[in-house]
Motif scaffolding. Structure first.
Motif, PDB file in Angstrom:
ATOM      1  N   ASP A   1       0.824  -1.202   0.000  1.00  0.00           N
ATOM      2  CA  ASP A   1       0.000   0.000   0.000  1.00  0.00           C
ATOM      3  C   ASP A   1       0.864   1.260   0.000  1.00  0.00           C
ATOM      4  OD1 ASP A   1      -2.617   1.458   0.360  1.00  0.00           O
ATOM      5  OD2 ASP A   1      -1.587   2.057   2.220  1.00  0.00           O
ATOM      6  N   ALA A   2       1.902   1.288   0.820  1.00  0.00           N
ATOM      7  CA  ALA A   2       2.778   2.466   0.886  1.00  0.00           C
ATOM      8  C   ALA A   2       3.509   2.679  -0.434  1.00  0.00           C
ATOM      9  CB  ALA A   2       3.780   2.308   2.029  1.00  0.00           C
ATOM     10  N   ILE A   3       3.986   1.603  -1.044  1.00  0.00           N
ATOM     11  CA  ILE A   3       4.675   1.715  -2.342  1.00  0.00           C
ATOM     12  C   ILE A   3       3.702   2.199  -3.412  1.00  0.00           C
ATOM     13  CG2 ILE A   3       5.753   0.353  -4.182  1.00  0.00           C
ATOM     14  CD1 ILE A   3       7.088  -1.297  -1.910  1.00  0.00           C
ATOM     15  N   ASP A   4       2.513   1.645  -3.417  1.00  0.00           N
ATOM     16  CA  ASP A   4       1.501   2.053  -4.386  1.00  0.00           C
ATOM     17  C   ASP A   4       1.165   3.545  -4.240  1.00  0.00           C
ATOM     18  OD1 ASP A   4       0.485   0.416  -6.420  1.00  0.00           O
ATOM     19  OD2 ASP A   4      -1.526   0.459  -5.570  1.00  0.00           O
ATOM     20  N   ARG A   5       0.977   3.997  -2.997  1.00  0.00           N
ATOM     21  CA  ARG A   5       0.662   5.420  -2.769  1.00  0.00           C
ATOM     22  C   ARG A   5       1.795   6.322  -3.235  1.00  0.00           C
ATOM     23  NH1 ARG A   5       0.458   6.312   2.479  1.00  0.00           N
ATOM     24  NH2 ARG A   5       0.637   4.163   3.126  1.00  0.00           N
ATOM     25  N   GLN A   6       3.039   5.945  -2.930  1.00  0.00           N
ATOM     26  CA  GLN A   6       4.184   6.754  -3.348  1.00  0.00           C
ATOM     27  C   GLN A   6       4.257   6.837  -4.865  1.00  0.00           C
ATOM     28  OE1 GLN A   6       7.347   5.152  -4.715  1.00  0.00           O
ATOM     29  NE2 GLN A   6       7.920   7.231  -5.252  1.00  0.00           N
ATOM     30  N   LEU A   7       4.075   5.717  -5.544  1.00  0.00           N
ATOM     31  CA  LEU A   7       4.160   5.712  -7.007  1.00  0.00           C
ATOM     32  C   LEU A   7       2.994   6.464  -7.644  1.00  0.00           C
ATOM     33  CD1 LEU A   7       5.477   2.094  -7.559  1.00  0.00           C
ATOM     34  CD2 LEU A   7       6.678   4.220  -8.104  1.00  0.00           C
TER      35      LEU A   7
ATOM     36  N   GLY B   1       2.159   8.930 -10.873  1.00  0.00           N
ATOM     37  CA  GLY B   1       0.833   8.815 -11.453  1.00  0.00           C
ATOM     38  C   GLY B   1       0.495   7.423 -11.933  1.00  0.00           C
ATOM     39  N   MET B   2       1.100   6.416 -11.294  1.00  0.00           N
ATOM     40  CA  MET B   2       0.855   5.036 -11.730  1.00  0.00           C
ATOM     41  C   MET B   2       0.913   4.092 -10.543  1.00  0.00           C
ATOM     42  SD  MET B   2       4.499   3.963 -13.452  1.00  0.00           S
ATOM     43  CE  MET B   2       4.804   5.526 -14.209  1.00  0.00           C
TER      44      MET B   2
ATOM     45  N   HIS C   1       1.881   0.427  -8.650  1.00  0.00           N
ATOM     46  CA  HIS C   1       3.109  -0.350  -8.572  1.00  0.00           C
ATOM     47  C   HIS C   1       3.249  -1.307  -9.755  1.00  0.00           C
ATOM     48  CE1 HIS C   1       5.865  -3.071  -5.902  1.00  0.00           C
ATOM     49  NE2 HIS C   1       6.548  -2.391  -6.786  1.00  0.00           N
ATOM     50  N   LEU C   2       2.149  -1.930 -10.172  1.00  0.00           N
ATOM     51  CA  LEU C   2       2.218  -2.859 -11.299  1.00  0.00           C
ATOM     52  C   LEU C   2       2.735  -2.173 -12.557  1.00  0.00           C
ATOM     53  CD1 LEU C   2       1.750  -5.517 -12.787  1.00  0.00           C
ATOM     54  CD2 LEU C   2      -0.641  -4.827 -13.079  1.00  0.00           C
ATOM     55  N   PHE C   3       2.238  -0.985 -12.850  1.00  0.00           N
ATOM     56  CA  PHE C   3       2.666  -0.276 -14.059  1.00  0.00           C
ATOM     57  C   PHE C   3       4.151   0.077 -13.967  1.00  0.00           C
ATOM     58  CE2 PHE C   3      -1.675   1.606 -15.480  1.00  0.00           C
ATOM     59  CZ  PHE C   3      -2.279   0.376 -15.318  1.00  0.00           C
ATOM     60  N   TYR C   4       4.569   0.526 -12.793  1.00  0.00           N
ATOM     61  CA  TYR C   4       5.994   0.821 -12.573  1.00  0.00           C
ATOM     62  C   TYR C   4       6.830  -0.436 -12.798  1.00  0.00           C
ATOM     63  CZ  TYR C   4      10.337   2.096 -10.272  1.00  0.00           C
ATOM     64  OH  TYR C   4      11.666   2.334 -10.005  1.00  0.00           O
ATOM     65  N   SER C   5       6.369  -1.567 -12.287  1.00  0.00           N
ATOM     66  CA  SER C   5       7.110  -2.822 -12.434  1.00  0.00           C
ATOM     67  C   SER C   5       7.238  -3.228 -13.897  1.00  0.00           C
ATOM     68  CB  SER C   5       6.419  -3.939 -11.648  1.00  0.00           C
ATOM     69  OG  SER C   5       6.449  -3.654 -10.268  1.00  0.00           O
TER      70      SER C   5
END
Length: 171
Positions: free
Chosen positions: A26-32, A37-38, A40-44
């Motif tokens: 959740d924290a990684i997703d919020r930061q990204l 603007g994306m 975590h999956l999109f970043y990955s």
């Protein structure tokens, strides 16, 4: 068959793992979302393409690397393609396959987003561990992953995400 209930120690470890993994994701997703603007999956997806030769990977290989279903990858790639961060090309070796290719714009977004992402991972996970614990974490996670995939000689789940077929055939 008798149920092998978790011991109190195992139950505490399991619940701690669930809480930590959900909070971390959740924290990684919020930061990204805030900085890039994306999710975590999109970043990955972008990060894995940036590490690939010529910034390109066959879609089936990308799904396997990310450990996700093909349909979930197709959704992510469609969104990233719409935003100009990657493009799809036909696979030269196999007409049925396609290749995801990171664009220059996708590379730029990744380069802007990566420092904040790495700092978040470092702060929330690695700064809380000793060097010995980092090694233990790697060993534990790698062992669990090998077992789930059947790579350690034990039967895996047989239903790993990237091998699952979507209920509807693709067009």
């Amino acid at each position: 068959m008798t149920t092998r209930w978790l011991t109190p120690e195992e139950q505490r470890a399991w619940r701690a793992y669930i809480a930590a993994s959900r909070l971390l994701e959740d924290a990684i997703d919020r930061q990204l979302q805030q900085e890039g603007g994306m999710p975590h999956l999109f970043y990955s997806v972008l990060a894995n393409l940036s590490d690939a030769p010529d910034r390109r990977l066959r879609m089936t290989d990308l799904a396997e690397t990310l450990k996700i279903t093909r349909s979930r990858l197709t959704y992510a790639v469609t969104r990233l393609e719409r935003d100009g961060l990657l493009r799809r090309e036909d696979c030269r070796q196999d007409r049925r396959g396609s290749v995801a290719v990171l664009t220059d714009e996708g590379t730029a977004v990744l380069e802007r987003t990566a420092p904040g992402h790495v700092e978040t991972v470092r702060t929330l996970l690695f700064d809380r561990l000793t060097p010995e614990q980092v090694g233990q974490l790697e060993e534990i996670c790698a062992g669990v992953a090998r077992g789930l995939q059947g790579e350690d000689g034990t039967p895996g789940t047989g239903d790993v995400p990237w091998r699952r077929r979507s209920p509807c055939p693709s067009s």
